[in-house]
Design an enzyme around this catalytic site. Structure first.
Site, PDB file in Angstrom:
ATOM      1  CE1 TYR A 129      -4.307  -2.860   8.842  1.00 38.12           C
ATOM      2  CE2 TYR A 129      -6.421  -3.403   9.828  1.00 38.12           C
ATOM      3  CZ  TYR A 129      -5.692  -2.800   8.828  1.00 38.12           C
ATOM      4  OH  TYR A 129      -6.334  -2.153   7.817  1.00 38.12           O
ATOM      5  CG  ASP A 155      -2.869  -1.162   5.422  1.00 36.86           C
ATOM      6  OD1 ASP A 155      -1.713  -1.593   5.275  1.00 36.86           O
ATOM      7  OD2 ASP A 155      -3.133  -0.101   6.015  1.00 36.86           O
ATOM      8  CD  GLU A 193      -3.181   0.775   2.074  1.00 36.41           C
ATOM      9  OE1 GLU A 193      -3.583   1.720   2.765  1.00 36.41           O
ATOM     10  OE2 GLU A 193      -3.673  -0.366   2.120  1.00 36.41           O
TER      11      GLU A 193
END
Length: 756
Positions: free
Chosen positions: A321, A109, A9
């Site tokens: 995360y 992601d 990303e």
């Protein structure tokens, strides 16, 4: 030799992946990718591709005309977001089409937006090569290597992609059509576009409806009577008069009568009850609960917390995360939980709490592990690796500290409090006293709270929790002092980031219980990953401002919701229902086509309703009274307040609306004209650093004899350079936040961007 193309990303993630994969990687000359023997790694730099604006479908749509609404593309077109994006997009597409690339790995992601970034990029390339998905919860090298060993087939995530596309297209359809319709109908009244959206408008409605309550609130006086008592041996405590369960007294005369009757009299302890209360450790953090607590504790905005958590995930490899909506872990993580605690305990401030966890034979997992409550990602916890805290900035360190302590606390026993309730009767009047003592710290010990810690919590009229001396029922006490307190009822509090995030999570419903919030969160407004951006979007379009920790709607924001009235677009529950349907699409329980058909119908209804409501609406321009120089009326126009008119140029006096990122409302301009300065600081200014600040204003005459608005603050008067002034702005913002903290919560413009 065939190679695998990995698409991350952002460049930093690409470099991290290269460090975890075998082989030596060398950067390309154009810096668009890095390449090794087996892998080529490139990146998207966020969204390279977005949904095209209306004029890409038909040039006539460049003009905003009501006759062209609603705009409902049969198939959405994709275009690069800007020239920088176009350059990287061309480079990525070349890599995808290389003959030696036979497999693509989506390493964006691991969530809805990451899936959308890749899906749009891949669709624009027109490629047909096989795709596999890298799904990470942690950015440690071990986790990345493990992720590459267990790549998922891209088709497994097709439903997630469906939900991502549906969200993006729904926001475009609703935002584009509603924004154009409202802007066209209100051109004569509003400056610029009237930005509306599927998520931003109901969020604004929550804020403005609270503001209407505050403005309509009429305070009512009431009185309280407090007494100080002494039992034999200087055992002092306080009590508050109660008539039944009610401490409030309606009139000053009644309050004075109670005080007079009790003053100097002896009393008797007529009731003394002690109860034990247990308090469970809080659930682990998801992003929303982390943002809420960081706002309450440190005054961090939702965006600031997300930024720090993201750095702890990507750069420091210290947290998992962050963009998660779950507060639980999965059962397959249980074997490594003690190892994680051990890594946290490598730092002295956490060692005691970590030793307790690692020393347990069996971890208490009832409020920690629940496979059914984990979707794409589990709760935010520290990673199973060593954490280099010395490399973290202040914000990152604070967020890490919150997550680390919450993780350790989850495995500690309940805290036990002893609550004491005392009633002292004086001249037939009852005074109540509350005592609270922490007997067993349990999980609170992780936060440094020790036993015998008397509370000082003040619950408004109920009085504060006290550390009480040993008292006995039936003993006599002296009334040492008595005081009558005049009070007023208070309006509802304005929303802060913390309380607004909570309201968005439950679609505007007031819910404090953690478990109940868990049940409701799928029908909230927006997602944990997008809520911070929605708040900032409302600030950017001038609908709300920050005042310390409070979020305050501007007159423009208030007018937008007033004009929309009861339109369903303002309903948090409707938007919450849509979010629930998006979650159902993601789970494969609903069809994307049905959802999009309903969105198209809603857009058509919205255009018609806005037309009916706003067709003949005219918001009159403010008249601020006579000009202090020439006496002509000062009237609001698009850019300022002046005595200029079509038939008379006036004397040149003007107060420009725009000042340091804020549009000055008529009330402020009127005060400046009348007094020459503002009595109180004005909120909503923004410094070069991006921080919001407040400052007083003054009308000052420049060397040419013209009046202009300046900041009426010491740092401005003393002639600081701009860089220093910006530091003063940040300091002012921090001071304002600290001041408000004492009172605060405990608790498109054109183009597709209008749909935010």
């Amino acid at each position: 030799m065939a190679k695998t193309l990995v698409i991350a990303e952002k460049p930093s993630v690409g470099r991290d992946l290269a460090a975890a994969l075998p082989g030596d990687f060398k950067p390309a000359k154009d810096k668009s990718h890095i390449e090794g023997d087996e892998y080529v790694i490139t990146w998207a730099v966020g969204h390279l591709v977005g949904l095209a604006p209306p004029d890409e479908y038909d040039p006539k749509l460049k003009k905003w005309r009501f006759a062209d609404l609603p705009i409902l593309p049969e198939k959405f077109k994709l275009i690069p977001n800007d020239e920088r994006s176009r350059k990287q997009l061309v480079a990525v597409h070349k890599l995808i089409k290389r003959d030696d690339v036979d497999l693509i790995v989506n390493a964006c992601d691991a969530g809805r937006e990451g899936e959308l970034i890749f899906a749009y990029l891949f669709e624009k390339a027109g490629a047909k090569k096989p795709v596999q998905r890298l799904w990470l919860n942690s950015m440690t090298n071990d986790a990345m290597r493990e992720g590459f060993k267990n790549l998922r087939d891209g088709e497994e995530l097709s439903k997630l992609q469906d939900a991502a596309r549906s969200r993006s297209e729904a926001d475009w359809i609703v935002g584009m059509n509603a924004t154009r319709a409202a802007t066209i109908r209100l051109r004569s009244s509003f400056d610029g576009a009237v930005s509306l959206g599927r998520v931003q408008t109901p969020t604004l409605a929550i804020l403005t409806r609270r503001e209407e309550e505050i403005r309509a609130f009429v305070p009512e006086p009431y009185w309280l009577v407090d007494a100080q008592f002494d039992a034999e041996g200087n055992r002092a405590y306080e009590g508050r008069f109660h008539a039944g369960a009610q401490p409030r007294i309606a009139t000053a005369e009644e309050a004075e009568a109670v005080a007079a009757a009790a003053r100097g009299q002896r009393g008797e302890i007529t009731k003394l009850e002690k109860t034990k209360r247990t308090e469970k450790a809080p659930l682990l953090y998801d992003l929303t609960s982390l943002q809420r607590e960081a706002n309450t504790r440190y005054g961090f905005s939702a965006r600031r917390t997300l930024g720090a958590a993201q750095r702890c995930y990507e750069e420091h490899k210290a947290l998992t995360y962050p963009r998660t909506s779950s507060r639980y872990l999965t059962s397959d993580m249980v074997p490594e939980l003690k190892e994680v605690a051990g890594h946290v305990g490598e730092h002295p401030e956490y060692s005691k709490g970590a030793q307790y966890v690692t020393g347990l034979d069996l971890l208490p997992l009832g409020r920690v592990v629940d496979d059914a409550k984990v979707g794409d990602h589990h709760a935010i916890i520290p990673t199973n690796s060593s954490h280099k805290l010395e490399k973290m900035g202040d914000d990152d360190r604070r967020i890490y500290d919150m997550v680390a302590r919450r993780f350790l606390a989850a495995f500690h026993p309940e805290a036990i409090f002893e609550n004491t309730r005392v009633e002292t009767t004086v001249a037939e009047h009852i005074f109540r006293t509350r005592g609270k003592v922490l007997v067993v710290p349990g999980w609170r010990g992780v936060y440094g709270e020790l036993a015998d810690d008397g509370g000082a919590r003040d619950e408004e009229d109920e009085g504060r929790d006290q550390s009480l001396p040993k008292l006995e029922k039936g003993e006599s006490v002296a009334t040492r002092a008595i005081e009558v307190l005049a009070k007023e009822t208070k309006p509802p509090r304005r929303y802060s980031d913390a309380s607004l995030l909570g309201a968005m999570e439950t679609a505007g419903k007031l819910v404090d219980d953690d478990e109940l919030r868990e049940v409701m969160k799928e029908s909230g407004i927006g997602t944990p990953a997008t809520r911070a951006a929605i708040i900032e979007r409302l600030i950017d379009v001038g609908y709300i401002e920050r005042d310390g920790r409070s979020l305050v709607p501007t007159e423009k924001g208030m007018n937008v919701i007033r004009l929309l009235g009861d339109h369903p677009l303002t309903s948090p529950s409707l938007t919450g229902d849509w979010e629930q349907r998006l979650a159902a699409i993601e789970a494969g329980e609903q069809q994307r086509s049905a959802f999009m058909a309903d969105i198209a119908k809603f857009a058509g209804f919205t255009v018609g309703d806005i037309d009916a409501k706003l067709k003949d609406v005219r918001i009159p321009r403010a008249n601020l009274g006579p000009c202090p120089i020439c006496g002509r009326d000062i009237v609001e126009n698009r850019k300022g307040y002046s005595c200029w008119g079509r038939e008379d140029p006036g004397c040149g006096f003007v107060i420009w609306k725009s000042k340091a990122g804020k549009n000055l409302p008529p009330a402020i301009a009127k005060e400046l004209i009348a007094r020459g300065k503002t009595e109180k600081p004005v909120t909503g200014f923004k410094g070069r650093s991006g921080r919001s600040f407040r400052a007083r204003l003054a009308l000052v005459q420049n060397e040419e004899g013209r009046m202009r608005v300046e900041f009426d603050e010491p740092w401005a008067k003393e002639g600081f350079k701009e860089a220093q002034a910006d530091e003063m702005e940040a300091a002012a913002a921090a001071a304002a936040a600290a001041a408000v903290a004492g009172e605060g919560e405990a608790a498109a413009a054109s183009g597709a961007s209008a749909a935010a």
